[in-house]
Design a protein around this motif. Structure first.
Motif, PDB file in Angstrom:
ATOM      1  N   TYR B  13       0.859  -1.196   0.000  1.00 17.24           N
ATOM      2  CA  TYR B  13       0.000   0.000   0.000  1.00 17.24           C
ATOM      3  C   TYR B  13       0.882   1.227   0.000  1.00 17.24           C
ATOM      4  N   ILE B  14       0.451   2.231  -0.727  1.00 16.77           N
ATOM      5  CA  ILE B  14       1.210   3.483  -0.709  1.00 16.77           C
ATOM      6  C   ILE B  14       0.483   4.470   0.185  1.00 16.77           C
ATOM      7  N   MET B  15       1.130   4.808   1.283  1.00 18.83           N
ATOM      8  CA  MET B  15       0.552   5.759   2.248  1.00 18.83           C
ATOM      9  C   MET B  15       1.356   7.038   2.161  1.00 18.83           C
ATOM     10  N   GLY B  16       0.831   8.003   1.420  1.00 15.23           N
ATOM     11  CA  GLY B  16       1.590   9.235   1.226  1.00 15.23           C
ATOM     12  C   GLY B  16       2.856   8.910   0.443  1.00 15.23           C
ATOM     13  N   ALA B  17       4.004   9.239   1.034  1.00 16.05           N
ATOM     14  CA  ALA B  17       5.265   8.988   0.347  1.00 16.05           C
ATOM     15  C   ALA B  17       5.805   7.609   0.692  1.00 16.05           C
ATOM     16  N   GLU B  18       5.167   6.957   1.661  1.00 18.69           N
ATOM     17  CA  GLU B  18       5.714   5.715   2.188  1.00 18.69           C
ATOM     18  C   GLU B  18       5.055   4.492   1.569  1.00 18.69           C
ATOM     19  N   LYS B  19       5.830   3.460   1.365  1.00 17.77           N
ATOM     20  CA  LYS B  19       5.269   2.196   0.903  1.00 17.77           C
ATOM     21  C   LYS B  19       5.164   1.251   2.092  1.00 17.77           C
ATOM     22  N   VAL B  20       3.968   0.705   2.270  1.00 19.92           N
ATOM     23  CA  VAL B  20       3.784  -0.242   3.366  1.00 19.92           C
ATOM     24  C   VAL B  20       3.541  -1.617   2.770  1.00 19.92           C
ATOM     25  N   VAL B  26       4.151 -14.253   0.108  1.00 18.40           N
ATOM     26  CA  VAL B  26       3.497 -15.407   0.724  1.00 18.40           C
ATOM     27  C   VAL B  26       3.304 -16.494  -0.325  1.00 18.40           C
ATOM     28  N   THR B  27       3.816 -17.671  -0.040  1.00 20.99           N
ATOM     29  CA  THR B  27       3.617 -18.816  -0.922  1.00 20.99           C
ATOM     30  C   THR B  27       2.870 -19.875  -0.131  1.00 20.99           C
ATOM     31  N   LEU B  28       1.771 -20.337  -0.719  1.00 19.40           N
ATOM     32  CA  LEU B  28       0.844 -21.120   0.094  1.00 19.40           C
ATOM     33  C   LEU B  28       0.024 -22.034  -0.808  1.00 19.40           C
ATOM     34  N   ASN B  29      -0.179 -23.258  -0.359  1.00 17.60           N
ATOM     35  CA  ASN B  29      -1.068 -24.164  -1.080  1.00 17.60           C
ATOM     36  C   ASN B  29      -2.132 -24.699  -0.139  1.00 17.60           C
ATOM     37  N   ILE B  30      -3.358 -24.709  -0.607  1.00 20.07           N
ATOM     38  CA  ILE B  30      -4.423 -25.316   0.189  1.00 20.07           C
ATOM     39  C   ILE B  30      -5.193 -26.257  -0.727  1.00 20.07           C
ATOM     40  N   ASP B  31      -5.426 -27.457  -0.251  1.00 21.83           N
ATOM     41  CA  ASP B  31      -6.122 -28.454  -1.062  1.00 21.83           C
ATOM     42  C   ASP B  31      -7.613 -28.453  -0.769  1.00 21.83           C
ATOM     43  N   ARG B  32      -8.340 -28.989  -1.700  1.00 29.96           N
ATOM     44  CA  ARG B  32      -9.782 -29.116  -1.513  1.00 29.96           C
ATOM     45  C   ARG B  32     -10.059 -30.004  -0.301  1.00 29.96           C
ATOM     46  N   GLY B  33     -11.015 -29.602   0.509  1.00 27.57           N
ATOM     47  CA  GLY B  33     -11.403 -30.405   1.669  1.00 27.57           C
ATOM     48  C   GLY B  33     -10.599 -30.125   2.924  1.00 27.57           C
ATOM     49  N   GLU B  34      -9.657 -29.189   2.831  1.00 23.38           N
ATOM     50  CA  GLU B  34      -8.869 -28.865   4.025  1.00 23.38           C
ATOM     51  C   GLU B  34      -9.668 -27.994   4.986  1.00 23.38           C
ATOM     52  N   TYR B  35      -9.185 -27.968   6.229  1.00 21.37           N
ATOM     53  CA  TYR B  35      -9.815 -27.158   7.280  1.00 21.37           C
ATOM     54  C   TYR B  35      -8.668 -26.360   7.884  1.00 21.37           C
ATOM     55  N   VAL B  36      -8.530 -25.103   7.432  1.00 22.40           N
ATOM     56  CA  VAL B  36      -7.332 -24.325   7.726  1.00 22.40           C
ATOM     57  C   VAL B  36      -7.682 -23.123   8.598  1.00 22.40           C
ATOM     58  N   ALA B  37      -6.819 -22.844   9.550  1.00 25.99           N
ATOM     59  CA  ALA B  37      -6.956 -21.610  10.313  1.00 25.99           C
ATOM     60  C   ALA B  37      -5.778 -20.707   9.991  1.00 25.99           C
ATOM     61  N   ILE B  38      -6.058 -19.418   9.748  1.00 21.50           N
ATOM     62  CA  ILE B  38      -4.984 -18.451   9.559  1.00 21.50           C
ATOM     63  C   ILE B  38      -4.943 -17.594  10.803  1.00 21.50           C
ATOM     64  N   MET B  39      -3.812 -17.587  11.480  1.00 22.09           N
ATOM     65  CA  MET B  39      -3.694 -16.846  12.741  1.00 22.09           C
ATOM     66  C   MET B  39      -2.647 -15.756  12.609  1.00 22.09           C
ATOM     67  N   GLY B  40      -2.697 -14.877  13.553  1.00 24.22           N
ATOM     68  CA  GLY B  40      -1.693 -13.827  13.560  1.00 24.22           C
ATOM     69  C   GLY B  40      -2.227 -12.633  14.316  1.00 24.22           C
ATOM     70  N   PRO B  41      -1.332 -11.861  14.917  1.00 22.08           N
ATOM     71  CA  PRO B  41      -1.785 -10.674  15.642  1.00 22.08           C
ATOM     72  C   PRO B  41      -2.288  -9.619  14.663  1.00 22.08           C
ATOM     73  N   SER B  42      -2.991  -8.605  15.203  1.00 23.44           N
ATOM     74  CA  SER B  42      -3.488  -7.576  14.298  1.00 23.44           C
ATOM     75  C   SER B  42      -2.300  -6.827  13.697  1.00 23.44           C
ATOM     76  N   GLY B  43      -2.427  -6.479  12.432  1.00 25.95           N
ATOM     77  CA  GLY B  43      -1.316  -5.827  11.751  1.00 25.95           C
ATOM     78  C   GLY B  43      -0.340  -6.811  11.144  1.00 25.95           C
ATOM     79  N   SER B  44      -0.580  -8.089  11.318  1.00 25.54           N
ATOM     80  CA  SER B  44       0.348  -9.083  10.795  1.00 25.54           C
ATOM     81  C   SER B  44       0.186  -9.275   9.287  1.00 25.54           C
ATOM     82  N   GLY B  45      -0.971  -8.902   8.779  1.00 25.82           N
ATOM     83  CA  GLY B  45      -1.223  -9.102   7.348  1.00 25.82           C
ATOM     84  C   GLY B  45      -2.237 -10.198   7.099  1.00 25.82           C
ATOM     85  N   LYS B  46      -2.802 -10.751   8.158  1.00 25.02           N
ATOM     86  CA  LYS B  46      -3.720 -11.874   7.945  1.00 25.02           C
ATOM     87  C   LYS B  46      -5.019 -11.403   7.282  1.00 25.02           C
ATOM     88  N   SER B  47      -5.470 -10.186   7.600  1.00 25.09           N
ATOM     89  CA  SER B  47      -6.684  -9.692   6.933  1.00 25.09           C
ATOM     90  C   SER B  47      -6.427  -9.449   5.456  1.00 25.09           C
TER      91      SER B  47
END
Lengths: 406, 237
Positions: B13-20, B26-47
């Motif tokens: 994201y470009i915030m003013g002059a700064e790049k965030v 992120v490299t990630l594979n998820i197969d059909r039928g999986e049950y996955v949880a994505i965790m992480g503190p706020s600001g980690s990038g999980k959203s």
């Protein structure tokens, strides 16, 4: 299929927020009501004016000393012209084979009395007895005066509907005696109702033989306008040319000088009045269009608020797979629905209002579909024009930002 | 079968002059039928990762293939079609339309996929019965409890038979008892063959999944399969 479903979404959104929808509709109703009311009124007045002028008679024109005077200098110039008298009737009849008949009318006005009642300043016309046949005035009851009565300068009058209403109040006027300048006149006939023009009734008149006017009103009865009827519409121009030739020679106008009289056709008078009233009509019609624009801006504002308020809903719809066009259509349908409902009520109120104004002005012309077309057209245009911006704005919202909107 | 495949995706994201950099490869594979949880503190990038997986956004760079389709370079409208067909969202705040009945809320995705009215109704009724709300179809959200609302949302997410059920803190607004009900429903849906991705910061919610991916500072810091023992422990904790 999707279109109908989205329309239903739009309708339920409109229905779901009745206060906001009501306010939006109100904005439209006001604008459209005023446009319809004013346009219908102006249209009614216009067609009424044409009606009244058609009473001047078909294929007729008038010979006048002044014509249409639009400036003081013109008046000064024309004032020097010789007067026109009924003595020109016979020469025109002789010299114009395209003319069917020629008559004359002179004017006066006076208070008229019947019993203890007085009608002030009524327009009095002295006419030659062929007048009725040339003009499209119809006899309501009784009769018009005869050639003998005109020749004998009899004190007989043919009156308009207003005179009947104001002086006789339910009494039968036929055979009754009215007084004008202390002289007695017998009412022999009543004219059909004509209507009103510019809010002024055209039924307040008294016709009497021209010779009677001359006898009882003096010099006023000598200055007349001639009324000439051509044998047919096709030969109207010809009749005017022949009349001009006769008059120029009789009035000894040198060949290199202008006519010292004016020929007026009902069309010419009507078009003159039209140019005169055009500015007035433009302003009258333009003003309510301003209120339409204001109404449209109100609609747009309310829709913008609606978009902002429903940002989250838009985000949800997008997350569920709504495309930009779906969101855009929904909001556009909402605006169009509101403006259509507003337009419908506007047409209803506007036409009612116009009807009331016209009947108050004593104008009874049948209403046309113009108001309906206009109302539908305006409300659709306003809906589209002022609805497109909020709809596009809604459609372009970023779903992530929209979903996290508080 | 491979359902989700990301290769070195970045989101900047470009915030003013700064790049965030919200995601840093992120490299990630998820197969059909999986049950996955994505965790992480706020600001980690999980959203941000969830938004990308949910096709609400596209990565700044890198590849994202969903069910064989390259969604990384799609236009807004193409993404909308993918969201409609492949993704079922469940939100923390339910995000139901307040003035619509449960049935109408569940029908919404089908409107945008162009199903005729009677098909919409039929599918929505089936979906609501799946979440045990067959007797609440004509209720509006304000006539339903929090748990019932979330179940309506889950019915809505499932109604179009998506490839993924993407739940963002699905229990965040619920009390613990109702949370357990909702998670039990998730477990059941998984057993029925649905692919489920949970985004959460609560370990005991994440413990329902079979695999937990932890995000930290825009990168995957941990990706582990839970053993049944860990699952039990997580649930107790």
């Amino acid at each position: 299929m999707i279109t109908f479903a989205i329309m239903r979404e739009a309708l339920s959104a409109v229905w779901g927020n009745k206060l906001r929808s009501g306010l939006t509709v109100l904005g439209m109703v006001m604008g459209i009501t005023s446009v319809i009311a004013i346009v219908s009124t102006v249209e009614g007045m216009q067609s009424n004016m044409e009606d009244v002028f058609s009473n001047m008679g078909q294929n007729t024109f008038m010979v006048t000393r002044f014509g249409i005077v639009t400036s003081w200098s013109e008046y000064e110039k024309k004032r020097r012209r010789k007067i026109i008298t009924r003595d020109f009737i016979e020469p025109i009849k002789d010299g114009c084979d395209a003319c069917e008949d020629v008559g004359a009318e002179g004017y006066a006005n006076s208070n008229i009395k019947y019993g203890s009642k007085t009608m002030p300043r009524v327009s009095i016309e002295g006419q030659t007895s062929n007048h009725l046949a040339m003009r499209d005035v119809d006899v309501f009851r009784g009769r018009y005066f005869s050639e003998e009565e005109e020749r004998g300068s009899k004190n007989v009058v043919f009156v308009g509907q207003d005179v009947v209403e104001d002086l006789f109040e339910g009494e039968d006027p036929l055979g009754k005696t009215i007084r004008i300048r202390r002289l007695r006149y017998t009412v022999i006939g009543i004219a059909d109702k004509i209507g009103s023009l510019f809010g002024q009734s055209q039924d307040e008149f008294i016709y009497m033989p021209l010779s009677t006017l001359r006898k009882n009103f003096g010099e006023q009865g000598r200055r007349v306008n001639l009324v000439v009827k051509a044998v047919s519409r096709d030969r109207l121009e010809e009749a005017m040319d022949q009349t001009r030739v006769v008059l120029r020679s009789k009035r000894h106008v040198p060949y290199d000088e202008e006519d010292d009289f004016d020929l007026l056709t009902p069309d010419a008078i009507l078009s003159f009045i039209n140019t005169f009233t055009r500015a007035f009509r433009v302003i009258l019609v333009a003003l309510p269009f301003l209120s339409i624009v204001i109404g449209g801006i109100v609609v747009m504002n309310i829709m913008m608020v609606s978009v902002t308020e429903r940002t989250r809903e838009i985000g949800v719809r997008k997350s569920l797979g709504a495309r930009q066009s779906h969101i855009r259509s929904q909001f556009l349908y909402e605006t169009l629905t509101l403006s259509a409902v507003g337009g419908l009520f506007g047409i209803l109120f506007g036409m009612t209002l116009a009807g009331a104004i016209l009947s108050w002005m004593d104008i009874h012309t049948p209403t046309t579909m113009l108001a309906v077309y206009l109302g539908v057209g305006i409300s659709t245009t306003v809906g589209l024009f002022f609805g497109i911006y909020p709809a596009v704005k809604a459609a372009r919202l970023d779903p992530i930002k929209a979903l996290s909107f508080e | 079968m491979r359902l989700i495949e990301t290769k070195d995706i970045w989101k900047t994201y470009i915030m003013g002059a700064e790049k965030v950099h919200a995601l840093r490869g992120v490299t990630l594979n998820i197969d059909r039928g999986e049950y996955v949880a994505i965790m992480g503190p706020s600001g980690s990038g999980k959203s941000t990762l969830m938004n990308l997986i949910g096709c609400l956004d596209t990565p700044t760079s890198g590849e994202y293939t969903l069910n064989g389709a390259d969604v990384g370079s799609m236009t807004d409208d193409q993404l909308a079609v993918i969201r409609n067909r492949e993704i079922g969202f469940v939100f923390q705040t339910f995000n139901l339309l307040a003035r619509a009945t449960a049935l109408h809320n569940v029908e919404l995705p089908l409107i945008y996929s162009g199903d005729p009215r009677d098909v919409r109704r039929e599918k929505a009724i089936i979906a609501l019965k799946k979440v045990d709300l067959g007797d609440r179809m004509t209720h509006q959200p304000n006539q339903l409890s929090g748990g019932q609302r979330q179940r309506v949302a889950m019915a809505r997410a499932l109604v179009n038979n998506p490839s993924i059920l993407l739940a963002d803190e699905p229990t965040g607004n619920l009390d613990s008892k109702t949370s357990q009900e909702i998670m039990a429903l998730c477990d059941r849906l998984h057993q029925q063959g649905n692919t489920i991705i949970l985004v959460t910061h609560e370990p005991d919610i994440a413990s329902h999944a079979n695999r937990v991916i932890t995000i930290l500072d825009g990168r995957i810091s941990d990706d582990s399969v839970l053993t049944s023992g860990e699952k039990t422990r997580g649930r107790v904790a």
